[in-house]
Design a protein around this motif. Structure first.
Motif, mmCIF file in Angstrom:
data_model
loop_
_atom_site.group_PDB
_atom_site.id
_atom_site.type_symbol
_atom_site.label_atom_id
_atom_site.label_comp_id
_atom_site.label_asym_id
_atom_site.label_seq_id
_atom_site.Cartn_x
_atom_site.Cartn_y
_atom_site.Cartn_z
ATOM 1 N N ASN A 28 0.853 -1.177 0.000
ATOM 2 C CA ASN A 28 0.000 0.000 0.000
ATOM 3 C C ASN A 28 0.891 1.228 0.000
ATOM 4 O O ASN A 28 1.618 1.475 0.955
ATOM 5 C CB ASN A 28 -0.894 0.010 1.249
ATOM 6 N N PHE A 29 0.832 2.003 -1.060
ATOM 7 C CA PHE A 29 1.782 3.077 -1.247
ATOM 8 C C PHE A 29 1.632 4.167 -0.190
ATOM 9 O O PHE A 29 0.532 4.587 0.145
ATOM 10 C CB PHE A 29 1.612 3.705 -2.637
ATOM 11 N N ALA A 30 2.753 4.622 0.313
ATOM 12 C CA ALA A 30 2.810 5.784 1.190
ATOM 13 C C ALA A 30 3.460 6.919 0.407
ATOM 14 O O ALA A 30 4.095 6.720 -0.613
ATOM 15 C CB ALA A 30 3.610 5.461 2.452
ATOM 16 N N LYS A 31 3.306 8.128 0.907
ATOM 17 C CA LYS A 31 3.894 9.281 0.252
ATOM 18 C C LYS A 31 4.631 10.111 1.285
ATOM 19 O O LYS A 31 4.100 10.415 2.344
ATOM 20 C CB LYS A 31 2.812 10.123 -0.439
ATOM 21 N N ALA A 32 5.885 10.455 0.972
ATOM 22 C CA ALA A 32 6.677 11.275 1.887
ATOM 23 C C ALA A 32 7.212 12.475 1.128
ATOM 24 O O ALA A 32 7.585 12.368 -0.042
ATOM 25 C CB ALA A 32 7.838 10.455 2.462
ATOM 26 N N GLU A 33 7.233 13.634 1.781
ATOM 27 C CA GLU A 33 7.706 14.863 1.160
ATOM 28 C C GLU A 33 8.599 15.622 2.132
ATOM 29 O O GLU A 33 8.425 15.540 3.341
ATOM 30 C CB GLU A 33 6.525 15.759 0.753
ATOM 31 N N ASP A 34 9.529 16.385 1.569
ATOM 32 C CA ASP A 34 10.369 17.258 2.380
ATOM 33 C C ASP A 34 10.965 18.314 1.459
ATOM 34 O O ASP A 34 11.118 18.094 0.252
ATOM 35 C CB ASP A 34 11.476 16.468 3.080
ATOM 36 N N ALA A 35 11.289 19.482 2.017
ATOM 37 C CA ALA A 35 11.811 20.577 1.196
ATOM 38 C C ALA A 35 12.702 21.477 2.037
ATOM 39 O O ALA A 35 12.531 21.608 3.249
ATOM 40 C CB ALA A 35 10.667 21.396 0.598
ATOM 41 N N VAL A 36 13.683 22.095 1.371
ATOM 42 C CA VAL A 36 14.588 23.077 1.986
ATOM 43 C C VAL A 36 14.812 24.195 0.984
ATOM 44 O O VAL A 36 15.032 23.942 -0.209
ATOM 45 C CB VAL A 36 15.934 22.440 2.380
ATOM 46 N N LYS A 37 14.783 25.420 1.463
ATOM 47 C CA LYS A 37 14.967 26.575 0.584
ATOM 48 C C LYS A 37 16.430 26.721 0.178
ATOM 49 O O LYS A 37 17.342 26.544 0.976
ATOM 50 C CB LYS A 37 14.494 27.850 1.275
ATOM 51 N N VAL A 38 16.656 27.067 -1.084
ATOM 52 C CA VAL A 38 17.987 27.348 -1.612
ATOM 53 C C VAL A 38 18.260 28.841 -1.486
ATOM 54 O O VAL A 38 17.426 29.672 -1.858
ATOM 55 C CB VAL A 38 18.091 26.919 -3.092
ATOM 56 N N THR A 39 19.431 29.183 -0.921
ATOM 57 C CA THR A 39 19.807 30.586 -0.759
ATOM 58 C C THR A 39 21.077 30.876 -1.553
ATOM 59 O O THR A 39 21.668 29.983 -2.158
ATOM 60 C CB THR A 39 20.050 30.914 0.728
ATOM 61 N N ASN A 40 21.517 32.132 -1.515
ATOM 62 C CA ASN A 40 22.757 32.510 -2.193
ATOM 63 C C ASN A 40 23.971 31.830 -1.573
ATOM 64 O O ASN A 40 25.036 31.753 -2.200
ATOM 65 C CB ASN A 40 22.940 34.033 -2.146
ATOM 66 N N GLN A 41 23.817 31.348 -0.337
ATOM 67 C CA GLN A 41 24.932 30.676 0.345
ATOM 68 C C GLN A 41 24.987 29.181 0.047
ATOM 69 O O GLN A 41 25.950 28.511 0.432
ATOM 70 C CB GLN A 41 24.810 30.881 1.866
ATOM 71 N N THR A 42 23.987 28.654 -0.613
ATOM 72 C CA THR A 42 23.983 27.220 -0.929
ATOM 73 C C THR A 42 25.038 26.913 -1.978
ATOM 74 O O THR A 42 24.970 27.395 -3.102
ATOM 75 C CB THR A 42 22.602 26.771 -1.439
ATOM 76 N N GLU A 43 26.024 26.110 -1.602
ATOM 77 C CA GLU A 43 27.147 25.796 -2.490
ATOM 78 C C GLU A 43 27.036 24.429 -3.138
ATOM 79 O O GLU A 43 27.640 24.188 -4.178
ATOM 80 C CB GLU A 43 28.470 25.870 -1.697
ATOM 81 N N ASN A 44 26.262 23.524 -2.516
ATOM 82 C CA ASN A 44 26.274 22.149 -3.005
ATOM 83 C C ASN A 44 24.929 21.486 -2.728
ATOM 84 O O ASN A 44 24.350 21.663 -1.651
ATOM 85 C CB ASN A 44 27.388 21.360 -2.307
ATOM 86 N N ILE A 45 24.422 20.732 -3.705
ATOM 87 C CA ILE A 45 23.254 19.879 -3.517
ATOM 88 C C ILE A 45 23.708 18.445 -3.763
ATOM 89 O O ILE A 45 24.247 18.131 -4.828
ATOM 90 C CB ILE A 45 22.111 20.240 -4.476
ATOM 91 N N THR A 46 23.514 17.580 -2.766
ATOM 92 C CA THR A 46 23.956 16.194 -2.886
ATOM 93 C C THR A 46 22.756 15.255 -2.839
ATOM 94 O O THR A 46 21.763 15.513 -2.164
ATOM 95 C CB THR A 46 24.950 15.819 -1.758
ATOM 96 N N PHE A 47 22.895 14.136 -3.566
ATOM 97 C CA PHE A 47 21.857 13.114 -3.607
ATOM 98 C C PHE A 47 22.490 11.789 -3.194
ATOM 99 O O PHE A 47 23.463 11.350 -3.809
ATOM 100 C CB PHE A 47 21.276 12.982 -5.016
ATOM 101 N N ASP A 48 21.921 11.150 -2.173
ATOM 102 C CA ASP A 48 22.360 9.833 -1.735
ATOM 103 C C ASP A 48 21.160 8.907 -1.868
ATOM 104 O O ASP A 48 20.276 8.877 -1.014
ATOM 105 C CB ASP A 48 22.849 9.897 -0.286
ATOM 106 N N ILE A 49 21.112 8.162 -2.965
ATOM 107 C CA ILE A 49 19.900 7.435 -3.305
ATOM 108 C C ILE A 49 20.231 6.014 -3.760
ATOM 109 O O ILE A 49 21.220 5.784 -4.439
ATOM 110 C CB ILE A 49 19.096 8.168 -4.411
ATOM 111 N N SER A 50 19.366 5.082 -3.369
ATOM 112 C CA SER A 50 19.507 3.692 -3.781
ATOM 113 C C SER A 50 18.132 3.052 -3.852
ATOM 114 O O SER A 50 17.206 3.447 -3.131
ATOM 115 C CB SER A 50 20.389 2.905 -2.798
ATOM 116 N N SER A 51 18.008 2.067 -4.725
ATOM 117 C CA SER A 51 16.839 1.199 -4.797
ATOM 118 C C SER A 51 15.545 1.929 -5.146
ATOM 119 O O SER A 51 14.458 1.460 -4.806
ATOM 120 C CB SER A 51 16.645 0.452 -3.458
ATOM 121 N N VAL A 52 15.647 3.095 -5.793
ATOM 122 C CA VAL A 52 14.448 3.807 -6.220
ATOM 123 C C VAL A 52 14.649 4.334 -7.636
ATOM 124 O O VAL A 52 15.779 4.460 -8.114
ATOM 125 C CB VAL A 52 14.115 5.002 -5.281
ATOM 126 N N GLU A 53 13.543 4.638 -8.298
ATOM 127 C CA GLU A 53 13.597 5.337 -9.574
ATOM 128 C C GLU A 53 13.494 6.831 -9.283
ATOM 129 O O GLU A 53 12.499 7.288 -8.721
ATOM 130 C CB GLU A 53 12.455 4.887 -10.484
#
Length: 287
Positions: A28-53
């Motif tokens: 039974n599918f669940a749904k999860a969401e999360d968000a963070v604002k990007v500012t002028n100080q944001t230098e890097n966005i990283t993704f650590d992902i496995s076993s998903v499309e």
């Protein structure tokens, strides 16, 4: 001994049943969401992902927002100047016959973000595309680390591209790089419409690169496996090839050609750019 085995199987079955049918993250599918604002100080966005499309989607927004549909949780965290997107999967994934769901992750990023990005893929699939060839996603640095799985990259313009594949399959189309480095220890990497300086090191597996234009130097090293470099007919280059074992070949007619068991060199056109090819085992083909 049989009673112990039966008790173990009952406990295991109960855990799987709870995990998949009761806690909302199984079939039974669940749904999860999360968000963070990007500012002028944001230098890097990283993704650590496995076993998903996973789909990474640039659009007109000012935050990084992740939406997970299926089994697991997603978290978008801010650590100083970095934003990290991470997925955690729950359950016994070695019971593959229970995996009837298709867990998908969609991450929306600001289309005008132009700093650094890192994608680490343990398994699964990632698709990351800029809007078009004429409107690519621009970044200072893009670093890719693939353990297995597959990845599709398209319509990107980066100052520095760093690629490491230890397995898996990667398809790249329309990428312009100030400098690009490919380290392939296994798997397959297919690159179409590449431009920029190129450094490639293949210890196993296969790397195919097609260039519409040759605009900078190229360094190729193969200790095993195969590199195919597809250049335009009017490419201007000087080939410096060294062969310890394996094979190095060029379909281009070369001026001042020198060829023997350990060396292949010569000039095509004006000879403006250097192509340095070193084969200690395996094959390099230039055509």
């Amino acid at each position: 001994m049989k009673r112990i085995l039966v008790i173990f199987l009952v406990i295991t079955g109960a855990y799987i049943g709870w995990n998949y049918f009761v806690d909302g993250s199984g079939v039974n599918f669940a749904k999860a969401e999360d968000a963070v604002k990007v500012t002028n100080q944001t230098e890097n966005i990283t993704f650590d992902i496995s076993s998903v499309e996973t789909m990474i989607v640039p659009e007109d927004r000012d935050d990084v927002r992740a939406e997970l549909k299926g089994k697991g949780t997603v978290k978008v965290d801010k650590h100083g100047d970095d934003i990290e997107v991470a997925v955690q999967r729950k359950g016994f994934f070695w019971f593959n016959w229970f995996e009837m769901d298709k867990t998908t992750l969609t991450v929306y990023i600001p289309e005008d973000y132009e700093k650094n990005m890192e994608i680490e893929l343990g398994s699964g699939e990632v698709v990351f595309k800029g809007h078009s060839i004429d409107s690519p996603m621009k970044l200072e640095k893009l670093a890719i680390d693939i353990g297995s799985g597959s990845m599709v990259l398209e319509n990107l313009d980066v100052e520095t591209y760093m690629h490491h594949s230890s397995s898996g399959d990667v398809e790249i189309n329309s990428i312009a790089a100030g400098s690009g480095s490919f380290e392939v220890s296994s798997g397959s990497v297919n690159v179409q419409n590449y431009s920029g300086k190129l450094d490639a090191d293949v210890s196993s597996g296969e790397l195919d690169i097609q260039m519409d234009r040759l605009t900078d130097d190229v360094n190729l090293n193969v200790s095993s496996g195969n590199i195919e470099l597809d250049l335009p007919d009017d490419a201007d280059f000087t080939l410096n090839g060294k062969i310890s074992s394996g094979d190095l070949s060029s379909d281009f007619p070369l001026d001042n050609k020198e060829e023997n068991d350990n060396r292949l060199s010569g000039k095509h056109g004006s000879g403006k750019y250097e192509i340095n090819a070193d084969v200690s085992s395996g094959d390099i083909e230039i055509f």
